[in-house]
Design a protein around this motif. Structure first.
Motif, PDB file in Angstrom:
ATOM      1  N   THR A 160      10.662   0.369 -18.655  1.00 40.70           N
ATOM      2  CA  THR A 160      10.378   0.438 -20.076  1.00 40.70           C
ATOM      3  C   THR A 160      11.061   1.653 -20.683  1.00 40.70           C
ATOM      4  O   THR A 160      11.502   2.561 -19.976  1.00 40.70           O
ATOM      5  N   LEU A 161      11.113   1.663 -21.995  1.00 45.13           N
ATOM      6  CA  LEU A 161      11.735   2.772 -22.704  1.00 45.13           C
ATOM      7  C   LEU A 161      11.003   4.079 -22.418  1.00 45.13           C
ATOM      8  O   LEU A 161      11.618   5.121 -22.227  1.00 45.13           O
ATOM      9  N   GLN A 166      10.917   9.332 -19.684  1.00 49.96           N
ATOM     10  CA  GLN A 166      10.278  10.243 -18.742  1.00 49.96           C
ATOM     11  C   GLN A 166      11.222  10.589 -17.595  1.00 49.96           C
ATOM     12  O   GLN A 166      11.298  11.743 -17.169  1.00 49.96           O
ATOM     13  N   MET A 167      11.947   9.588 -17.111  1.00 42.76           N
ATOM     14  CA  MET A 167      12.903   9.812 -16.023  1.00 42.76           C
ATOM     15  C   MET A 167      14.022  10.753 -16.490  1.00 42.76           C
ATOM     16  O   MET A 167      14.410  11.666 -15.774  1.00 42.76           O
ATOM     17  N   ARG A 168      14.501  10.548 -17.709  1.00 47.36           N
ATOM     18  CA  ARG A 168      15.561  11.400 -18.268  1.00 47.36           C
ATOM     19  C   ARG A 168      15.083  12.839 -18.336  1.00 47.36           C
ATOM     20  O   ARG A 168      15.779  13.766 -17.917  1.00 47.36           O
ATOM     21  N   LYS A 169      13.868  13.040 -18.851  1.00 50.51           N
ATOM     22  CA  LYS A 169      13.327  14.396 -18.962  1.00 50.51           C
ATOM     23  C   LYS A 169      13.163  15.042 -17.595  1.00 50.51           C
ATOM     24  O   LYS A 169      13.469  16.224 -17.418  1.00 50.51           O
ATOM     25  N   LEU A 194      16.644  15.984 -16.290  1.00 52.64           N
ATOM     26  CA  LEU A 194      17.168  17.156 -16.996  1.00 52.64           C
ATOM     27  C   LEU A 194      16.463  18.427 -16.529  1.00 52.64           C
ATOM     28  O   LEU A 194      17.102  19.466 -16.337  1.00 52.64           O
ATOM     29  N   ALA A 195      15.167  18.332 -16.313  1.00 53.51           N
ATOM     30  CA  ALA A 195      14.427  19.487 -15.794  1.00 53.51           C
ATOM     31  C   ALA A 195      14.947  19.865 -14.411  1.00 53.51           C
ATOM     32  O   ALA A 195      15.144  21.051 -14.115  1.00 53.51           O
ATOM     33  N   GLN A 196      15.198  18.863 -13.580  1.00 49.34           N
ATOM     34  CA  GLN A 196      15.696  19.124 -12.229  1.00 49.34           C
ATOM     35  C   GLN A 196      17.088  19.760 -12.282  1.00 49.34           C
ATOM     36  O   GLN A 196      17.394  20.650 -11.490  1.00 49.34           O
ATOM     37  N   ILE A 197      17.900  19.346 -13.222  1.00 47.96           N
ATOM     38  CA  ILE A 197      19.241  19.942 -13.390  1.00 47.96           C
ATOM     39  C   ILE A 197      19.107  21.426 -13.707  1.00 47.96           C
ATOM     40  O   ILE A 197      19.794  22.266 -13.125  1.00 47.96           O
ATOM     41  N   SER A 244      27.337  19.376 -22.138  1.00 47.13           N
ATOM     42  CA  SER A 244      25.901  19.588 -22.232  1.00 47.13           C
ATOM     43  C   SER A 244      25.179  18.502 -21.433  1.00 47.13           C
ATOM     44  O   SER A 244      25.544  17.323 -21.516  1.00 47.13           O
ATOM     45  N   SER A 245      24.162  18.892 -20.707  1.00 50.71           N
ATOM     46  CA  SER A 245      23.435  17.913 -19.903  1.00 50.71           C
ATOM     47  C   SER A 245      22.697  16.898 -20.771  1.00 50.71           C
ATOM     48  O   SER A 245      22.449  15.781 -20.343  1.00 50.71           O
ATOM     49  N   LYS A 246      22.368  17.265 -22.011  1.00 49.85           N
ATOM     50  CA  LYS A 246      21.673  16.307 -22.882  1.00 49.85           C
ATOM     51  C   LYS A 246      22.556  15.122 -23.242  1.00 49.85           C
ATOM     52  O   LYS A 246      22.056  14.070 -23.618  1.00 49.85           O
ATOM     53  N   ASP A 247      23.863  15.262 -23.088  1.00 47.65           N
ATOM     54  CA  ASP A 247      24.795  14.173 -23.401  1.00 47.65           C
ATOM     55  C   ASP A 247      25.056  13.244 -22.219  1.00 47.65           C
ATOM     56  O   ASP A 247      25.781  12.257 -22.349  1.00 47.65           O
ATOM     57  N   LEU A 248      24.463  13.551 -21.065  1.00 47.44           N
ATOM     58  CA  LEU A 248      24.737  12.770 -19.857  1.00 47.44           C
ATOM     59  C   LEU A 248      23.986  11.443 -19.858  1.00 47.44           C
ATOM     60  O   LEU A 248      22.842  11.364 -20.291  1.00 47.44           O
ATOM     61  N   THR A 249      24.637  10.429 -19.330  1.00 45.29           N
ATOM     62  CA  THR A 249      23.973   9.154 -19.068  1.00 45.29           C
ATOM     63  C   THR A 249      23.207   9.317 -17.760  1.00 45.29           C
ATOM     64  O   THR A 249      23.333  10.335 -17.070  1.00 45.29           O
ATOM     65  N   TRP A 250      22.454   8.290 -17.372  1.00 44.14           N
ATOM     66  CA  TRP A 250      21.722   8.391 -16.105  1.00 44.14           C
ATOM     67  C   TRP A 250      22.688   8.528 -14.946  1.00 44.14           C
ATOM     68  O   TRP A 250      22.416   9.239 -13.978  1.00 44.14           O
ATOM     69  N   GLN A 251      23.874   7.868 -15.047  1.00 50.43           N
ATOM     70  CA  GLN A 251      24.858   7.992 -13.971  1.00 50.43           C
ATOM     71  C   GLN A 251      25.390   9.427 -13.881  1.00 50.43           C
ATOM     72  O   GLN A 251      25.572   9.966 -12.798  1.00 50.43           O
ATOM     73  N   GLY A 252      25.629  10.045 -15.034  1.00 52.47           N
ATOM     74  CA  GLY A 252      26.112  11.425 -15.067  1.00 52.47           C
ATOM     75  C   GLY A 252      25.091  12.399 -14.509  1.00 52.47           C
ATOM     76  O   GLY A 252      25.431  13.334 -13.782  1.00 52.47           O
ATOM     77  N   ARG A 253      23.813  12.168 -14.834  1.00 49.29           N
ATOM     78  CA  ARG A 253      22.756  13.043 -14.301  1.00 49.29           C
ATOM     79  C   ARG A 253      22.684  12.924 -12.786  1.00 49.29           C
ATOM     80  O   ARG A 253      22.562  13.923 -12.073  1.00 49.29           O
ATOM     81  N   LYS A 254      22.764  11.686 -12.273  1.00 46.04           N
ATOM     82  CA  LYS A 254      22.724  11.473 -10.818  1.00 46.04           C
ATOM     83  C   LYS A 254      23.935  12.137 -10.151  1.00 46.04           C
ATOM     84  O   LYS A 254      23.800  12.777  -9.105  1.00 46.04           O
TER      85      LYS A 254
END
Length: 143
Positions: free
Chosen positions: A2-3, A8-11, A14-17, A43-53
């Protein structure tokens, strides 16, 4: 997913980064340079889920160690019946010189139950853990 779960996963990622950045001792300019070279973003806020991984995997390769958070700890094992758990709470309250009303307040805050007598063994264990943490904070607890 869900959205709400995605957000929540994004946050969490980002916290883990940012935890990794601190743990690895990266200065802001070093971090941004690394971020740009690994993901192409500044900026990490601009990352997609693939970029964060991708970034988190890179951090792990260069020494970032993921540590379990408090929420990740296993729940304490509930041992004993309700009577013995209430007896333990009574002893903790006596040792801290706190009234029964304090335990009722904890039951209300922690378990959403008005009185300690109405708690189940799992809820009583949560209250015991909270009282132990309080005792440790105040220097009354010895193992």
């Amino acid at each position: 997913m869900t959205l709400k779960n995605a957000d929540q996963m994004r946050k969490a990622e980002l916290a883990q980064i940012h935890i990794a950045k601190t743990q690895l001792g990266l200065a802001d300019d070093e971090y941004r340079s690394l971020l740009l070279s690994v993901t192409g973003k500044t900026s990490s806020k601009d990352l997609t889920w693939q970029g964060r991984k991708l970034l988190l995997n890179h951090f792990k390769k260069i020494g970032f160690k993921v540590k379990a958070n408090k929420a990740g700890r296993p729940a304490p094992v509930v041992t004993g019946d309700k009577t013995s758990l209430i007896s333990k709470i009574e002893a903790q309250l006596a040792e801290a010189q706190l009234p029964w009303a304090y335990a009722d307040g904890m039951a209300k805050r922690i378990c959403k139950v008005d009185r300690i007598e109405w708690c189940d063994p799992e809820q009583l264990t949560k209250i015991i853990v909270a009282l132990i943490k309080d005792a440790k904070r105040k220097g009354r607890y010895t193992e």
